[in-house]
Design a protein around this motif. Structure first.
Motif, mmCIF file in Angstrom:
data_model
loop_
_atom_site.group_PDB
_atom_site.id
_atom_site.type_symbol
_atom_site.label_atom_id
_atom_site.label_comp_id
_atom_site.label_asym_id
_atom_site.label_seq_id
_atom_site.Cartn_x
_atom_site.Cartn_y
_atom_site.Cartn_z
ATOM 1 N N UNK A 168 35.363 41.854 46.622
ATOM 2 C CA UNK A 168 35.252 42.656 47.705
ATOM 3 C C UNK A 168 34.051 42.174 48.405
ATOM 4 N N UNK A 169 33.006 42.320 48.074
ATOM 5 C CA UNK A 169 31.618 42.056 48.660
ATOM 6 C C UNK A 169 31.440 40.768 49.137
ATOM 7 N N UNK A 170 31.929 39.614 48.332
ATOM 8 C CA UNK A 170 31.799 38.468 48.873
ATOM 9 C C UNK A 170 32.736 38.141 49.967
ATOM 10 N N UNK A 171 34.012 38.827 49.990
ATOM 11 C CA UNK A 171 34.736 38.471 51.093
ATOM 12 C C UNK A 171 34.123 39.222 52.491
ATOM 13 N N UNK B 25 36.937 44.343 35.071
ATOM 14 C CA UNK B 25 37.915 44.326 36.156
ATOM 15 C C UNK B 25 37.415 44.627 37.401
ATOM 16 N N UNK B 26 36.951 46.166 37.491
ATOM 17 C CA UNK B 26 36.392 46.773 38.532
ATOM 18 C C UNK B 26 35.239 46.049 39.132
ATOM 19 N N UNK B 27 34.315 45.459 38.277
ATOM 20 C CA UNK B 27 33.165 44.928 38.644
ATOM 21 C C UNK B 27 33.460 43.518 39.372
ATOM 22 N N UNK B 28 34.324 42.727 38.527
ATOM 23 C CA UNK B 28 34.902 41.507 39.572
ATOM 24 C C UNK B 28 35.629 41.848 40.820
#
Length: 199
Positions: A46-49, A38-41
């Motif tokens: 966040x990185x994608x956004x 869940x943390x990785x996702x």
């Protein structure tokens, strides 16, 4: 016999404790794994956004630059009437060179006209400025029959060959698919074009 029962009870207690400990370890591992996933996702989202916001910002600034170039291009017919061909070329070169000094996010850009539409005896008029190793260079290399910009997808996506030239295009900006331009650039390029339409 009582020793055997005692040993059997101890073994059962040990197995039960082992089983409980194994369940705790496995369930803890599951929850830990789930938490890590869940943390990785969340980090990926966040990185994608953030990257999508950067891409949107760059795309918007590229469209603004294309609009600015189209606006300048629309003034060239006025310059053409007041200046010699050589002076017109110098005005264009100065504008593009200065413009791209202020826009280092780009690889380059130019202004391309339909055959004979700006200068009566010029089939190709496509001045281009590009950035290489932090410096801005100007060229007429894309204004030649050997390059024939009228056939490139980046040109025809904005102004298809079968489009009635007396009619304006429905959109303000057009984006090309990625391509290699064959003019010395080894990078994949994407062009945003803004149309100059003189009714």
């Amino acid at each position: 016999m009582s020793n055997r029962i005692y040993n059997l009870k101890n073994l059962l207690v040990f197995l039960l404790l082992f089983f409980i400990a194994s369940l705790l370890v496995l369930s803890g591992g599951y929850f830990l794994s789930k938490n890590i996933t869940e943390t990785k996702q969340s980090q990926i989202r966040t990185s994608l956004q953030n990257n999508l916001q950067k891409i949107d910002t760059i795309a918007h600034s590229m469209e603004q630059k294309a609009d600015e170039l189209a606006l300048f291009g629309s003034t060239l017919s006025v310059h053409n009437k007041k200046n010699t061909f050589s002076e017109l070329n110098k005005i264009t070169e100065n504008y593009l060179t200065q413009s791209f000094k202020l826009f280092p996010d780009s690889i380059g850009g130019g202004i391309w006209f339909e055959p004979f539409s700006l200068v009566e005896n010029q089939k190709y008029y496509g001045p281009y400025a590009y950035i290489e190793k932090g410096r801005v260079y100007f060229t007429w290399d894309l204004s030649k029959a050997s390059y024939n910009y009228f056939d490139w997808d980046w040109y025809t996506v904005a102004l298809p060959k079968n489009w009635d030239r007396t009619k304006p295009r429905p959109q303000k900006n057009y984006w090309s698919a990625p391509y290699k331009d064959g003019a010395g650039t080894i990078q994949l390029l994407i062009t945003v074009a803004s149309i100059i339409h003189n009714a």
